[in-house]
Design a protein around this motif. Structure first.
Motif, PDB file in Angstrom:
ATOM      1  N   SER A 540       0.810  -1.222   0.000  1.00 44.88           N
ATOM      2  CA  SER A 540       0.000   0.000   0.000  1.00 44.88           C
ATOM      3  C   SER A 540       0.842   1.269   0.000  1.00 44.88           C
ATOM      4  O   SER A 540       0.296   2.372   0.064  1.00 44.88           O
ATOM      5  N   ALA A 541       2.173   1.140  -0.074  1.00 45.18           N
ATOM      6  CA  ALA A 541       3.057   2.298  -0.191  1.00 45.18           C
ATOM      7  C   ALA A 541       4.255   1.904  -1.039  1.00 45.18           C
ATOM      8  O   ALA A 541       4.594   0.714  -1.153  1.00 45.18           O
ATOM      9  N   ASP A 542       4.896   2.910  -1.659  1.00 45.73           N
ATOM     10  CA  ASP A 542       6.054   2.639  -2.514  1.00 45.73           C
ATOM     11  C   ASP A 542       7.187   1.980  -1.727  1.00 45.73           C
ATOM     12  O   ASP A 542       7.258   2.059  -0.493  1.00 45.73           O
ATOM     13  N   ASP A 543       8.091   1.337  -2.463  1.00 45.29           N
ATOM     14  CA  ASP A 543       9.292   0.716  -1.902  1.00 45.29           C
ATOM     15  C   ASP A 543       8.952  -0.416  -0.935  1.00 45.29           C
ATOM     16  O   ASP A 543       9.636  -0.636   0.062  1.00 45.29           O
ATOM     17  N   ARG A 544       7.846  -1.135  -1.239  1.00 43.47           N
ATOM     18  CA  ARG A 544       7.411  -2.272  -0.419  1.00 43.47           C
ATOM     19  C   ARG A 544       7.198  -1.863   1.044  1.00 43.47           C
ATOM     20  O   ARG A 544       7.497  -2.627   1.966  1.00 43.47           O
ATOM     21  N   GLN A 545       6.686  -0.646   1.243  1.00 44.10           N
ATOM     22  CA  GLN A 545       6.375  -0.154   2.576  1.00 44.10           C
ATOM     23  C   GLN A 545       4.862  -0.242   2.797  1.00 44.10           C
ATOM     24  O   GLN A 545       4.101  -0.625   1.930  1.00 44.10           O
ATOM     25  N   GLY A 546       4.442   0.153   4.016  1.00 45.24           N
ATOM     26  CA  GLY A 546       3.032   0.074   4.329  1.00 45.24           C
ATOM     27  C   GLY A 546       2.605  -1.367   4.534  1.00 45.24           C
ATOM     28  O   GLY A 546       3.391  -2.222   4.941  1.00 45.24           O
TER      29      GLY A 546
END
Length: 614
Positions: A540-546
């Protein structure tokens, strides 16, 4: 590039172990008009295309555009709740909400000029003859905002039609649609009505709680359409079309799932008048058309806002058939994009040419070149070229290359941008191998000057990102008719590598998706369909974050029973196994990547219907 294939690899292995005993019919006699703005058969089109027919829409009981395209290779859907809520179609990683996928209806652009792409959730399909999906950069044919592809919805023409469809089911959903038409070789008409109402379910929910614990968000939409055709003299035809949509949708503002006051009102009108000439070697079209939108948002947190916008367009084209096998189409058009409330606007005038050559009995070449002039942006020259060779009736290779151009929306131009926005520039290609009802495609596209959102409301603004964004991947598609068990079988899978300018994996772009379909015809007068959709790793966020919100299966079931040639009963179950999955995250706590609130997806839903045709 690196693709994660588990558990998709197991899914793929199981699917391909199914024995193929008979080549599936691929409807190669279908007509497609979107690829090069003129009627062609799929065999003469080099681009990657998919065609969804009226029969498929009726058999699968697709309600909206996203329902119909979500099981195609290379396409994913992101919805912000249930019926009538914000919906995005991602085509090979590019988003319709970012105006990278051009959505048309009978050639009329459905983009909201003051917002973020076409209103996908309001495109109902009860009067649709077919949907054409052309993948890859198509600005060389269609101009701005077709950099990832084009979806053209072709509605039914006037003539003999008489049908009524009644549907009811979960969340007090009711659908009534009817079509009536008649005609002869001189005059024909069609009148269409569709109404879709539902009590709905809560647009958002707490991450670990059921949507049923919160208030419902209702939706109502009414569509009315009229089409008239006149053919006073042989080869000459006049057509006029008017379609109106009026919709209201409740929603939850911010992160309040019990919001009872926020709602949106959406009104849309499309009008088209065209003259068509069909000669032995030359055909022409002159047209004038408009898409007008009015929106009102009554938001619990931000108050009431209203706007009106329109796209007004006129133009013409001529197609010449030469050497008995080749086609040349030249076209010109002018568009006026207007936000009527803020009096912001811009103009676009374009000229283009599309050429198709059958170089040998098996080798097809297509070329397109277009020049667009804007009064507020740099002018652009875009194009595409494609080759396809059929080595046998069952084996072919196709290669396509194209460039694209996306201009800022009127809303993006209206914000307090520190630097003047530039249009996005796109370059992309794909290579396809087809053999015995299977196709394997590698695609890649890069975008320069991607328009990105910065800051937060009310101090938000937009800027062009430095560097290049990347969308690349592999699509696999396989279809067969299994005569021994009277079943049509289909399987497709997509592996996607979508990265921003910093080489970070993009949010809401599944790294793998797959679809498995079975349609069984072994019972008298009955068809039973099963579709299983797999979504792989997605963040749910860029760079495999969230939050990692992927890695789930959703299965839908349909059944049709034909009482006689005029009357049929049907049933539909969505999310048969009540999978609790997430398509979008609303917000997070400050110190935890597990979300507080997410968008609801409806859970298990069941519907029954009856349809009559004369």
């Amino acid at each position: 590039m690196t693709f994660k294939v588990s558990p998709l690899s197991l899914f793929l292995g199981v699917c391909l172990s199914v024995p193929a005993v008979h080549a599936s019919t691929q409807n190669l006699d279908k007509i497609v008009v979107t690829a090069n703005k003129t009627e062609q058969t799929p065999l003469s089109v080099t681009a990657n295309i998919s065609i969804i027919t009226a029969e498929e829409i009726e058999q699968k009981h697709y309600q909206t555009l996203d329902d119909a395209v979500k099981t195609l290779p290379g396409i994913t859907i992101k919805k912000s709740g249930g019926s009538g809520q914000q919906t995005s179609i991602f085509l090979r990683g590019a988003s319709s909400s970012d105006r990278q996928v051009l959505i048309l209806q009978d050639g009329i652009e459905l983009t909201d000029p003051s917002g973020f792409g076409a209103s996908i959730a309001n495109i109902q399909l009860s009067n649709v003859e077919r949907i054409e999906i052309i993948k890859g950069p198509q600005s060389g044919t269609w101009g701005a905002n077709a950099s990832a592809g084009v979806i053209n919805i072709i509605t039914k023409k006037g003539g003999k039609h008489a049908s009524v469809n009644l549907k009811t089911g979960s969340f007090n959903t009711k659908v009534l649609s009817s079509t009536l038409g008649a005609g002869n070789d001189k005059v024909d008409f069609l009148v269409h009505f569709n109404q879709h109402t539902t009590d709905g379910f809560s647009v958002i929910r707490k991450y670990n709680e059921s949507q049923s614990r919160f208030e419902n968000d209702a939706f109502k939409q009414t569509d009315v359409g009229f089409k008239l055709g006149l053919s006073p003299v042989k080869n000459h035809r006049f057509e006029t079309t008017v379609n109106q949509t009026a919709a209201t949708a409740d929603y939850d503002s911010g992160s309040n799932p019990d919001d009872t006051t926020s709602n949106s009102v959406y009104d849309s009108t499309t009008r088209q008048l065209q003259y068509l000439y069909s000669g032995q070697a030359v055909s022409t079209k002159l047209f004038v058309q408009e898409h007008h939108i009015e929106r009102t948002l009554n938001d619990a947190n931000y108050g009431t806002s209203q706007y009106k916008a329109s796209i007004e367009e006129y133009g013409g084209q001529a197609t010449l058939e030469y050497r008995s096998t080749d086609q040349l189409t030249v076209s010109a058009n002018s568009k006026h994009y207007r936000n009527i409330g803020s009096k912001q606007d811009f103009y676009n005038t374009g000229v283009g040419a599309n050429n198709t050559n059958l170089l040998t009995d098996t080798l097809v070449l297509t070329e397109a070149l277009r020049y667009d002039e804007f009064n507020r942006f740099e002018n652009a020259t875009t194009g595409k070229i494609g080759l396809k060779n059929h080595f046998t009736s069952n084996v072919f290779v196709g290669v396509n290359y194209g460039t694209g151009y996306n201009v800022p929306s009127l809303y993006q131009l209206s914000t307090n941008n520190p630097v003047e926005l530039k249009p996005e520039s796109i370059e992309g290609y794909d290579v396809t191998l087809g053999a015995y009802n299977a196709t394997l495609t590698y695609f890649k596209s890069t975008t320069e000057d991607l328009i990105t959102a910065q800051g937060s409301w009310p101090s938000n603004y937009y800027a062009n990102a430095a560097g290049k964004t990347l969308n690349e991947g592999v699509e696999f598609d396989y279809r067969q008719t299994l005569k021994a068990i009277e079943t049509d079988f289909g399987f497709n899978a997509t592996w996607l590598n979508a990265r921003n300018k910093d080489n970070q994996v993009l949010a809401y772009h599944p790294e793998q998706t797959a679809n498995l379909t079975f349609d069984y015809f072994g019972l008298p007068q009955t068809q039973i369909g099963l579709v299983t959709h797999y979504t792989g790793t997605v963040y749910s966020a860029d760079d495999r974050q969230g939050a990692q919100i992927g890695e789930y299966f959703v299965t839908d079931l349909t059944a049709n029973f034909h009482i006689n040639s005029h009357l049929s009963l049907y049933g539909q179950v969505l999310n048969l196994f009540n999978q609790q999955y997430v398509e979008g995250v609303v917000d997070y706590p400050a110190t935890n990547s597990v979300p507080n609130y997410v968008y609801s997806t409806g859970g298990l839903q069941a519907f029954l219907g009856i349809k009559g045709n004369l």
